[in-house]
Write an enzyme that holds these catalytic residues in place. Structure first.
Site, PDB file in Angstrom:
ATOM      1  CB  CYS A  10       0.891  -2.325   4.815  1.00  0.00           C
ATOM      2  SG  CYS A  10       0.653  -3.283   6.318  1.00  0.00           S
ATOM      3  N   GLY A  11       2.400  -0.320   6.301  1.00  0.00           N
ATOM      4  CA  GLY A  11       3.094   0.446   7.335  1.00  0.00           C
ATOM      5  C   GLY A  11       3.646  -0.450   8.430  1.00  0.00           C
ATOM      6  CB  THR A  12       2.079  -2.346  11.077  1.00  0.00           C
ATOM      7  OG1 THR A  12       0.892  -2.820  10.417  1.00  0.00           O
ATOM      8  CG2 THR A  12       1.800  -1.018  11.756  1.00  0.00           C
ATOM      9  N   GLY A  13       2.906  -3.970   8.362  1.00  0.00           N
ATOM     10  CA  GLY A  13       2.926  -5.348   7.858  1.00  0.00           C
ATOM     11  C   GLY A  13       1.769  -6.169   8.388  1.00  0.00           C
TER      12      GLY A  13
ATOM     13  NE  ARG B 140       3.567   4.627   7.527  1.00  0.00           N
ATOM     14  CZ  ARG B 140       2.284   4.633   7.186  1.00  0.00           C
ATOM     15  NH1 ARG B 140       1.380   4.011   7.945  1.00  0.00           N
ATOM     16  NH2 ARG B 140       1.886   5.242   6.094  1.00  0.00           N
TER      17      ARG B 140
ATOM     18  CG  ASP C 110      -0.364   0.226   2.525  1.00  0.00           C
ATOM     19  OD1 ASP C 110       0.882   0.334   2.606  1.00  0.00           O
ATOM     20  OD2 ASP C 110      -1.118   0.317   3.515  1.00  0.00           O
TER      21      ASP C 110
ATOM     22  CG  HIS D 159      10.330 -24.461  11.897  1.00  0.00           C
ATOM     23  ND1 HIS D 159      10.479 -24.237  13.244  1.00  0.00           N
ATOM     24  CD2 HIS D 159      11.492 -25.033  11.482  1.00  0.00           C
ATOM     25  CE1 HIS D 159      11.680 -24.655  13.635  1.00  0.00           C
ATOM     26  NE2 HIS D 159      12.321 -25.135  12.577  1.00  0.00           N
TER      27      HIS D 159
ATOM     28  NE  ARG E 131      10.328 -30.402  14.782  1.00  0.00           N
ATOM     29  CZ  ARG E 131      11.460 -29.879  14.304  1.00  0.00           C
ATOM     30  NH1 ARG E 131      12.164 -30.519  13.399  1.00  0.00           N
ATOM     31  NH2 ARG E 131      11.881 -28.692  14.735  1.00  0.00           N
ATOM     32  CG  HIS E 132       8.537 -28.314  10.492  1.00  0.00           C
ATOM     33  ND1 HIS E 132       8.360 -27.820  11.774  1.00  0.00           N
ATOM     34  CD2 HIS E 132       9.870 -28.523  10.346  1.00  0.00           C
ATOM     35  CE1 HIS E 132       9.537 -27.712  12.368  1.00  0.00           C
ATOM     36  NE2 HIS E 132      10.477 -28.136  11.521  1.00  0.00           N
TER      37      HIS E 132
HETATM   38  C1  RB5 Z   1      -1.952   2.823   6.315  1.00  0.00           C
HETATM   39  O1  RB5 Z   1      -1.970   4.058   6.910  1.00  0.00           O
HETATM   40  C2  RB5 Z   1      -1.695   1.756   7.348  1.00  0.00           C
HETATM   41  O2  RB5 Z   1      -2.835   1.540   8.116  1.00  0.00           O
HETATM   42  C3  RB5 Z   1      -1.276   0.460   6.672  1.00  0.00           C
HETATM   43  O3  RB5 Z   1      -0.122   0.703   5.912  1.00  0.00           O
HETATM   44  C4  RB5 Z   1      -0.945  -0.697   7.574  1.00  0.00           C
HETATM   45  O4  RB5 Z   1      -0.042  -0.333   8.570  1.00  0.00           O
HETATM   46  C5  RB5 Z   1      -2.089  -1.463   8.094  1.00  0.00           C
HETATM   47  O5  RB5 Z   1      -1.938  -2.490   8.779  1.00  0.00           O
END
Ligand code: RB5
Length: 142
Positions: A65-68, A109, A8, A98, A132-133
């Protein structure tokens, strides 16, 4: 090897860095977008990359994305997708060994560019251990 990439707006910059890193290594990239920093919705890119992996258009996917978090949650709704959010290269290695993860998720981010490239390399250079996995992964789909 062919890799499907998706991000994104929060992950766009890191996607471009990963794309150039992979292309320099001679790895083919299928870029599913986004193509700018304009605000978009991450599930669109999760779907595009998940479908590319499930249809064998790509060996693996990478989603950013920002946090993944959002982009990996959305990808994991697709049967057969195992998207793993990794914040260090040990996680990347273990999720291939695994969990046989087929999509790597990154938080642009949260994770610096140099570390992100180490994570990508570890993910792509590590094989599933099987053994085993295997039955544990099969049990995910039951
Ligand atoms: C976008 O602002 C942010 O919400 C997106 O990149 C992501 O972090 C969502 O999980």
């Amino acid at each position: 090897m062919k890799i499907a990439l998706g991000a994104d707006h929060g992950g766009f910059g890191l996607k471009e860095i990963i794309k150039s890193h992979l292309e320099k290594k001679g790895i083919e990239v299928l870029d599913k977008g986004t193509y700018s920093t304009d605000s978009v919705d991450y599930p669109v890119y999760s779907k595009a990359v998940a479908q590319a992996v499930l249809n064998n258009e790509a060996d693996y996917g990478i989603l950013i994305c920002g946090t993944g978090i959002g982009i990996s949650i959305a990808a994991n709704r697709f049967k057969g997708i195992r998207a793993a959010l990794c914040s260090n290269s040990t996680m990347a290695k273990l999720t291939r060994q695994h969990n046989n993860a087929n999509i790597l998720a990154l938080g642009a981010r949260m994770t610096g560019d140099v570390l992100a490239l180490d994570i990508v390399d570890e993910f792509l250079n590590t094989s599933f251990e099987g053994g085993r996995h295997t039955h544990r992964i099969e049990a995910i789909e039951l």
